[in-house]
Design a protein around this motif. Sequence first.
Motif, mmCIF file in Angstrom:
data_model
loop_
_atom_site.group_PDB
_atom_site.id
_atom_site.type_symbol
_atom_site.label_atom_id
_atom_site.label_comp_id
_atom_site.label_asym_id
_atom_site.label_seq_id
_atom_site.Cartn_x
_atom_site.Cartn_y
_atom_site.Cartn_z
ATOM 1 N N UNK A 265 -45.374 65.283 79.194
ATOM 2 C CA UNK A 265 -46.249 64.616 78.220
ATOM 3 C C UNK A 265 -45.547 63.423 77.577
ATOM 4 N N UNK A 266 -44.283 63.631 77.178
ATOM 5 C CA UNK A 266 -43.553 62.571 76.475
ATOM 6 C C UNK A 266 -43.383 61.342 77.366
ATOM 7 N N UNK A 267 -43.023 61.557 78.639
ATOM 8 C CA UNK A 267 -42.821 60.402 79.529
ATOM 9 C C UNK A 267 -44.159 59.740 79.864
ATOM 10 N N UNK A 268 -45.223 60.555 80.014
ATOM 11 C CA UNK A 268 -46.543 59.977 80.323
ATOM 12 C C UNK A 268 -46.980 59.050 79.188
ATOM 13 N N UNK A 269 -46.783 59.483 77.945
ATOM 14 C CA UNK A 269 -47.176 58.658 76.801
ATOM 15 C C UNK A 269 -46.262 57.440 76.664
ATOM 16 N N UNK A 270 -44.958 57.648 76.774
ATOM 17 C CA UNK A 270 -44.001 56.548 76.611
ATOM 18 C C UNK A 270 -44.234 55.474 77.669
ATOM 19 N N UNK A 271 -44.436 55.896 78.927
ATOM 20 C CA UNK A 271 -44.655 54.925 79.998
ATOM 21 C C UNK A 271 -46.005 54.221 79.848
ATOM 22 N N UNK A 272 -47.035 54.952 79.410
ATOM 23 C CA UNK A 272 -48.351 54.339 79.196
ATOM 24 C C UNK A 272 -48.267 53.241 78.150
ATOM 25 N N UNK A 273 -47.627 53.558 77.027
ATOM 26 C CA UNK A 273 -47.476 52.569 75.958
ATOM 27 C C UNK A 273 -46.657 51.374 76.457
ATOM 28 N N UNK A 274 -45.564 51.676 77.162
ATOM 29 C CA UNK A 274 -44.693 50.629 77.704
ATOM 30 C C UNK A 274 -45.484 49.671 78.590
ATOM 31 N N UNK A 275 -46.306 50.212 79.490
ATOM 32 C CA UNK A 275 -47.027 49.360 80.444
ATOM 33 C C UNK A 275 -48.125 48.553 79.774
ATOM 34 N N UNK A 276 -48.760 49.113 78.736
ATOM 35 C CA UNK A 276 -49.801 48.352 78.032
ATOM 36 C C UNK A 276 -49.155 47.185 77.284
ATOM 37 N N UNK A 277 -48.022 47.448 76.613
ATOM 38 C CA UNK A 277 -47.303 46.372 75.922
ATOM 39 C C UNK A 277 -46.824 45.325 76.934
ATOM 40 N N UNK A 278 -46.217 45.796 78.021
ATOM 41 C CA UNK A 278 -45.684 44.880 79.036
ATOM 42 C C UNK A 278 -46.798 44.034 79.663
ATOM 43 N N UNK A 279 -47.912 44.668 80.011
ATOM 44 C CA UNK A 279 -49.008 43.964 80.671
ATOM 45 C C UNK A 279 -49.649 42.925 79.765
ATOM 46 N N UNK A 280 -49.979 43.324 78.529
ATOM 47 C CA UNK A 280 -50.667 42.380 77.643
ATOM 48 C C UNK A 280 -49.742 41.223 77.267
ATOM 49 N N UNK A 281 -48.477 41.519 76.995
ATOM 50 C CA UNK A 281 -47.511 40.456 76.676
ATOM 51 C C UNK A 281 -47.339 39.505 77.860
ATOM 52 N N UNK A 282 -47.252 40.066 79.060
ATOM 53 C CA UNK A 282 -47.065 39.235 80.255
ATOM 54 C C UNK A 282 -48.274 38.326 80.457
ATOM 55 N N UNK A 283 -49.490 38.872 80.261
ATOM 56 C CA UNK A 283 -50.702 38.060 80.383
ATOM 57 C C UNK A 283 -50.710 36.937 79.360
ATOM 58 N N UNK A 284 -50.375 37.287 78.125
ATOM 59 C CA UNK A 284 -50.373 36.288 77.049
ATOM 60 C C UNK A 284 -49.353 35.179 77.325
ATOM 61 N N UNK A 285 -48.135 35.579 77.632
ATOM 62 C CA UNK A 285 -47.056 34.600 77.849
ATOM 63 C C UNK A 285 -47.327 33.756 79.098
ATOM 64 N N UNK A 286 -47.835 34.391 80.146
ATOM 65 C CA UNK A 286 -48.100 33.653 81.393
ATOM 66 C C UNK A 286 -49.131 32.558 81.143
ATOM 67 N N UNK A 287 -50.150 32.861 80.337
ATOM 68 C CA UNK A 287 -51.199 31.870 80.074
ATOM 69 C C UNK A 287 -50.691 30.775 79.133
ATOM 70 N N UNK A 288 -49.939 31.176 78.120
ATOM 71 C CA UNK A 288 -49.572 30.275 77.033
ATOM 72 C C UNK A 288 -48.360 29.403 77.383
ATOM 73 N N UNK A 289 -47.374 29.983 78.064
ATOM 74 C CA UNK A 289 -46.081 29.294 78.189
ATOM 75 C C UNK A 289 -45.661 28.893 79.592
ATOM 76 N N UNK A 290 -46.280 29.449 80.626
ATOM 77 C CA UNK A 290 -45.826 29.092 81.979
ATOM 78 C C UNK A 290 -46.843 28.137 82.597
ATOM 79 N N UNK A 291 -46.397 26.918 82.834
ATOM 80 C CA UNK A 291 -47.296 25.894 83.379
ATOM 81 C C UNK A 291 -47.124 25.813 84.893
ATOM 82 N N UNK A 292 -48.248 25.873 85.597
ATOM 83 C CA UNK A 292 -48.196 25.662 87.048
ATOM 84 C C UNK A 292 -49.590 25.383 87.583
#
Lengths: 64, 239
Positions: B212-239
């Motif tokens: 349970x602990x790893x399922x929750x920790x990894x779920x939270x980790x991936x939601x933070x990682x995914x949303x941050x990556x989407x935000x940063x990719x759109x805002x700061x990486x030009x291509x």
Amino acid sequence: MTMTTVTSKANTTAPSQVLASTNVQMAAAAILGMVVLMGVGFAPMDVAHNAAHDTRHSFAFPCH
Amino acid sequence: MFRSMVIAALAIALVAGLVLSAVQALHVSPIIYAAEVFEIAQPEVTAAFHDGHSHTHNDEAWAPTDGFERVGFTILSNVLSAFGFTMILLACMFVARDKAELNISWLSGIFWGLAGYLTFFVVPALGLSPEIPSMEAAAIEGRQSWWFLAVMATGLGIASLIFLPGITKGVALVFIAAPWIVGAPHPETTGFLHPDAQAVATLEGLQSQFVFATALANGLFWIVLGSLTGYVAKRFIKA
């Protein structure tokens, strides 16, 4: 004069080169990511295992 | 572009890695430490039952000392892992944007994060349950190979479902079924081989808490990682 040359060069060669370069960069990015993950999560050396032990267990990477 | 991806990934990894480290310190690591007490107490039992287990640890090898040093190396390993995941995620996001015109944003990033969670945690963990120290397991090489198979197959399965047209999406079924047709490797004796029944009961309790602990920790980790990556990719990486 120099400006004109550069502009015309960019116009004729850019699209395919940019695409190829983007593909290479994406592949390089993904490979770099995998190599780092392998080092932290899967390297068999005892030192790498011991340093990253709790991380390996937390991500449910196969450990021990 | 590659350079800005690396810089962005380092920043994202620092945030997501620290979030994971905080949840881990509170809910995951205490379970690992508690299980280790039993591991140290029964070396001769595990050794006797580990036939075919080609993976051995050299007791002389360096290891961080418990406390500050161990936590420090764990945080570093978390951040480095997050960097690895982010680089893969960024590459996939940009390829999907360029080939399939998929929009990049913090919101779509959450879905990318959920795909990462399924690919790198949920499906592999369904075959190889998250382990605590002192738990019996098959040889490490077999488990690692199956883990790679599960990750590759799940990633390709999700990609097929989303990007292939019409009926060809059916290919996803083959990818999703592949790891289960091969089957995850399991040891002859599962569970815990500690001689004390009370200790085994404690370890089994720790094991279910750990899932349970790893399922929750990894779920939270991936939601933070995914949303941050989407935000940063759109805002700061030009291509």
